[in-house]
Design a protein around this motif. Structure first.
Motif, PDB file in Angstrom:
ATOM      1  N   SER A 263       0.825  -1.208   0.000  1.00  0.00           N
ATOM      2  CA  SER A 263       0.000   0.000   0.000  1.00  0.00           C
ATOM      3  C   SER A 263       0.864   1.264   0.000  1.00  0.00           C
ATOM      4  CB  SER A 263      -0.930   0.010   1.212  1.00  0.00           C
ATOM      5  OG  SER A 263      -0.183   0.049   2.413  1.00  0.00           O
TER       6      SER A 263
ATOM      7  N   ARG B  49      -5.725  -1.263  -0.662  1.00  0.00           N
ATOM      8  CA  ARG B  49      -4.718  -2.234  -0.224  1.00  0.00           C
ATOM      9  C   ARG B  49      -4.368  -2.024   1.247  1.00  0.00           C
ATOM     10  NH1 ARG B  49      -2.772  -7.224  -1.244  1.00  0.00           N
ATOM     11  NH2 ARG B  49      -0.794  -7.346  -0.178  1.00  0.00           N
TER      12      ARG B  49
ATOM     13  N   LEU C 219      -6.161   2.577  -5.261  1.00  0.00           N
ATOM     14  CA  LEU C 219      -5.663   1.213  -5.051  1.00  0.00           C
ATOM     15  C   LEU C 219      -4.839   1.121  -3.764  1.00  0.00           C
ATOM     16  CD1 LEU C 219      -4.580   0.230  -8.681  1.00  0.00           C
ATOM     17  CD2 LEU C 219      -6.486  -0.722  -7.357  1.00  0.00           C
TER      18      LEU C 219
END
Length: 148
Positions: free
Chosen positions: A38, A90, A86
């Protein structure tokens, strides 16, 4: 209307001052597997955004059309937003996996921490940057429409 060279100079100065965001992001990417996925995705989003800004300077100096400049900016901004989304998703997965691990060990999970200073600095940057960006875009529209 301001000269493209003046706009390119302003863009270059903005990019030079942005090193406080993109240099740590570059270090996170270079660290590779030492950083969570992440965090690397968030670093990639940050670098994508700054590369988009930096790419506008040579386009301004090359007297590229406003359509080309807008297309490059839109694509770069879109890519940065997708990468940031994203990264956020994550991070949620990683936090849930950490909680499951603590539960499996039958230990009490550590107290949830407030976001780090980096997350706060990002929020502060966005709170100042986005309104300024909107004002600059409005001023540019006024100059383009009213200048003819």
């Amino acid at each position: 209307m301001p000269s493209p060279a003046v706009l390119a100079l302003g863009t270059t100065a903005l990019c030079a001052s942005g090193c406080v965001w993109y240099l740590p992001a570059a270090a996170d990417l270079r660290a590779g597997a030492d950083r969570p996925v992440s965090r690397r995705l968030a670093a990639a989003a940050c670098l994508t955004a700054w590369v988009t800004v930096a790419l506008s300077a040579p386009l301004l100096l090359a007297a590229a059309s406003w359509t080309t400049l807008g297309a490059v900016t839109a694509v770069g901004t879109g890519a940065a937003v997708v990468l940031a989304a994203l990264a956020r998703a994550r991070r949620g997965h990683e936090e849930r996996a950490t909680r499951r691990t603590w539960v499996a060990l039958r230990l009490r999970p550590p107290a949830r921490r407030r976001p780090s200073g980096v997350a706060r600095s990002t929020r502060v940057f966005l709170c100042w940057f986005l309104p300024g960006y909107a004002v600059a875009a409005g001023a540019l529209a006024v100059v383009l429409v009213g200048g003819r």
